[in-house]
Scaffold this motif. Structure first.
Motif, mmCIF file in Angstrom:
data_model
loop_
_atom_site.group_PDB
_atom_site.id
_atom_site.type_symbol
_atom_site.label_atom_id
_atom_site.label_comp_id
_atom_site.label_asym_id
_atom_site.label_seq_id
_atom_site.Cartn_x
_atom_site.Cartn_y
_atom_site.Cartn_z
ATOM 1 N N ALA A 143 123.128 89.941 41.524
ATOM 2 C CA ALA A 143 123.471 88.879 41.843
ATOM 3 C C ALA A 143 123.471 88.226 41.207
ATOM 4 O O ALA A 143 122.978 87.725 40.469
ATOM 5 N N THR A 144 124.515 87.351 40.882
ATOM 6 C CA THR A 144 125.097 86.141 40.218
ATOM 7 C C THR A 144 124.982 84.816 41.047
ATOM 8 O O THR A 144 124.884 83.533 40.497
ATOM 9 N N GLU A 145 124.932 85.603 42.546
ATOM 10 C CA GLU A 145 124.938 83.911 42.964
ATOM 11 C C GLU A 145 124.223 84.127 44.150
ATOM 12 O O GLU A 145 125.015 85.296 45.258
ATOM 13 N N LEU A 147 124.187 81.975 48.373
ATOM 14 C CA LEU A 147 124.398 81.166 49.083
ATOM 15 C C LEU A 147 123.765 81.237 50.026
ATOM 16 O O LEU A 147 123.481 82.660 50.759
ATOM 17 N N GLU A 159 130.122 88.749 48.730
ATOM 18 C CA GLU A 159 131.585 89.385 47.815
ATOM 19 C C GLU A 159 131.364 89.931 46.735
ATOM 20 O O GLU A 159 130.269 90.090 45.576
ATOM 21 N N LYS A 176 128.769 93.302 40.184
ATOM 22 C CA LYS A 176 128.230 92.031 40.253
ATOM 23 C C LYS A 176 129.237 91.357 41.271
ATOM 24 O O LYS A 176 129.780 91.734 42.441
ATOM 25 N N LYS A 178 128.097 88.616 45.155
ATOM 26 C CA LYS A 178 127.522 87.247 45.822
ATOM 27 C C LYS A 178 126.572 87.838 46.871
ATOM 28 O O LYS A 178 126.723 88.390 47.618
#
Length: 212
Positions: A143-145, A147, A159, A176, A178
């Motif tokens: 998980a890079t981000e 939200l 995503e 990777k 989101k």
């Protein structure tokens, strides 16, 4: 001339003695074998146990050799497969560019065919892509981000930024992604009701005595 009956009797007696001695020897041998039978049985059991141990050792050695061979093959193949995945990434980047004219559309068609062949070759080598939708799995995704999205459950993949792949069931490269952030709102302690404190002591009015 009278027959020599004495010599015949001697021969029969000698023959009888011979058969008797042979029978005695046979009985002695049978008795010796019966006496040694427990030792032979123990020896057979010992040899059988050794044979079973040798077979088990051979099977263990064979499994270890197979495991070492697979580990060595994986150690040599993994860097090559990772480089091939980078080529697939570049092809995906090329396909993400808009095709504005006939020339670029033809180029995109060629790139798509090349990518398809790459994927087929990777699948033949037991390389499989990781699912790009669903719930976040820390063993498969990176998980890079995170939200906020009130319409979806926390941990849902929103995503995929880079595809992930597995090889023979092991993660070759995590995906990777989101994800929907978890609800981190801390629920504060409820306000405690104030309880009026009781008086520590009460004083009673003592009536004064009237003076006589």
């Amino acid at each position: 001339m009278a027959p020599d009956t004495g010599s015949r009797k001697d021969k029969r007696k000698a023959k009888k003695d011979k058969h008797g001695s042979s029978a005695d020897k046979t009985q002695e041998n049978d008795a010796a074998e019966c006496k040694d039978e427990p030792d032979l049985l123990a020896r057979c059991q010992e040899l059988e146990a050794k044979a079973l141990r040798a077979h088990a050792d051979y099977q263990n050695l064979r499994r270890r050799a197979q495991t070492d061979l697979e580990a060595g093959l994986k150690h040599q193949m993994q860097p090559l497969l990772e480089e091939l995945l980078l080529v697939v990434d570049f092809l995906d980047m090329a396909l993400s560019s808009p095709a504005t004219n006939e020339e670029t559309r033809n180029l995109a068609t060629g790139v798509e065919m090349t990518r398809k062949k790459f994927i087929q070759a990777l699948e033949a080598a037991s390389v499989e892509s990781i699912a790009e939708t669903g719930v976040f799995d820390p063993a498969l995704h990176d998980a890079t981000e995170a939200l906020e999205d009130p319409d979806q459950e926390p941990g849902t993949i929103l995503e995929t930024l880079r595809r992930g792949y597995t090889w023979h069931g092991s993660v070759l490269r995590p995906a990777k992604v989101k994800v929907v952030a978890a609800d981190l709102k801390a629920t504060g302690p409820e306000d405690e009701e104030e309880v009026p404190s009781e008086a520590e002591g009460t004083t009673e009015d003592v009536p004064e005595q009237e003076a006589e």
